[in-house]
Design an enzyme around this catalytic site. Structure first.
Site, PDB file in Angstrom:
ATOM      1  N   PRO A 178      -4.033   7.355   8.579  1.00  0.00           N
ATOM      2  CG  PRO A 178      -2.173   6.493   7.458  1.00  0.00           C
ATOM      3  CD  PRO A 178      -3.552   6.124   7.943  1.00  0.00           C
ATOM      4  CB  CYS A 179      -6.001  11.971   7.187  1.00  0.00           C
ATOM      5  SG  CYS A 179      -6.263  12.547   8.850  1.00  0.00           S
TER       6      CYS A 179
END
Length: 282
Positions: A248-249
């Site tokens: 989850p950048c």
DNA sequence: ATGACATTCTTGT
DNA sequence: ACAAGAATGTCAT
């Protein structure tokens, strides 16, 4: 929840893009709907179907205030919980994954000797390109309107010496699971494989610790890997995350809560953040 | 609000 | 080796 289509995302994307172009003018619901050929009512409907949130609530989830709330205690979030080690579990509150680093040589040789299967699948955020090795998911990206070849190439060039084969039978099960929140906790954890430099992998491992609905800053991330001054280098590494969404950048933002860059487009980052808010609410 | 620049790590030459 | 650049952060106007 009703299923949401590719066309839904395209409209949502257009609305968000328009909104951030014209935020100075305080556009009304009608103003937002008109450019995509909808009535305010239809727009209302679209958002609740796609994100599980009304337009108002959706936008609320993207304000600076909300972002700051997501950042609260962000430093501790990265320390909390068990270690996410070289093959540990990650992603506390949603999709469980296990990861392993690719064999050391595979990165240095830019993927030579590696066979990677890929396929395209619809997702809530546009058409997704998914890549797998026998060890698990190694890449995922998103296509913008008609940019299938570009999205594929964007991933391929990261490991230019790998052997690529289109085989959506291999990738379909991953796509099906990744984008169906109700399947996130089922059965085995999702297997993913990181192909990158040591530094990058350390950063990407840290990303896995950020639960849905929370966010951290680039500086926090730097501190969490014992390099408190490397915020900028961390930003670069985050930007090279090859497994969009799953790693989850999109939950990393500036210290102030500003939503800064995203490899697949800022609009998409906002869309994902808003959509996640809807999953949490629902 | 805007702009300069310090700083860390990767990558292409 | 070296230079450039990156999804930052901070300090001075």
């Amino acid at each position: 929840m009703k299923h949401s289509s590719l066309e839904d995302y395209e409209k949502v994307q257009a609305v968000l893009a328009y909104l951030y172009e014209n935020w100075r003018d305080q556009p009304s619901l009608e103003d937002l709907a008109a450019p995509v050929g909808m009535t305010a009512d239809q727009l209302q409907h679209l958002f609740t179907r796609w994100a599980g949130l009304t337009p108002k609530a959706f936008l609320q989830a993207l304000t600076l205030d909300h972002a700051r709330a997501m950042l609260k205690d962000s430093a501790t979030i990265l320390e909390t919980s068990y270690e996410v080690g070289m093959s540990g579990p990650g992603r506390l509150h949603d999709l469980f994954v296990t990861h392993e680093g690719m064999s050391p040589g595979a990165y240095k040789s830019k993927g030579s000797g590696l066979t990677i299967n890929y396929g395209f699948h619809p997702s809530p955020f546009g058409l997704a390109v998914v890549m797998v090795t026998p060890h698990g998911l190694c890449g995922m990206g998103f296509c913008d309107e008609g940019g299938q070849a570009a999205a594929l190439y964007d991933l391929q060039r990261r490991w230019p010496n790998a052997h690529y084969m289109e085989d959506s039978a291999q990738t379909a099960p991953y796509a099906a699971r990744i984008f169906a929140p109700d399947k996130w906790r089922d059965g085995q954890p999702l297997r993913i494989t990181f192909i990158g430099s040591d530094f990058e992998i350390r950063v990407w491992e840290s990303l896995l610790k950020i639960p849905m609905g929370r966010a951290v800053s680039y500086g926090d991330l730097a501190t969490s890997i014992q390099k408190p001054k490397a915020a900028r280098a961390v930003g670069a590494a985050v930007g090279r995350n090859p497994i969009s969404f799953v790693v989850p950048c999109h939950r990393v933002m500036g210290k102030s809560g500003d939503i800064t860059g995203y490899h697949w487009g800022l609009t998409r980052k906002r869309a994902i953040l808003g959509w996640e808010a809807g999953q949490l609410a629902g």
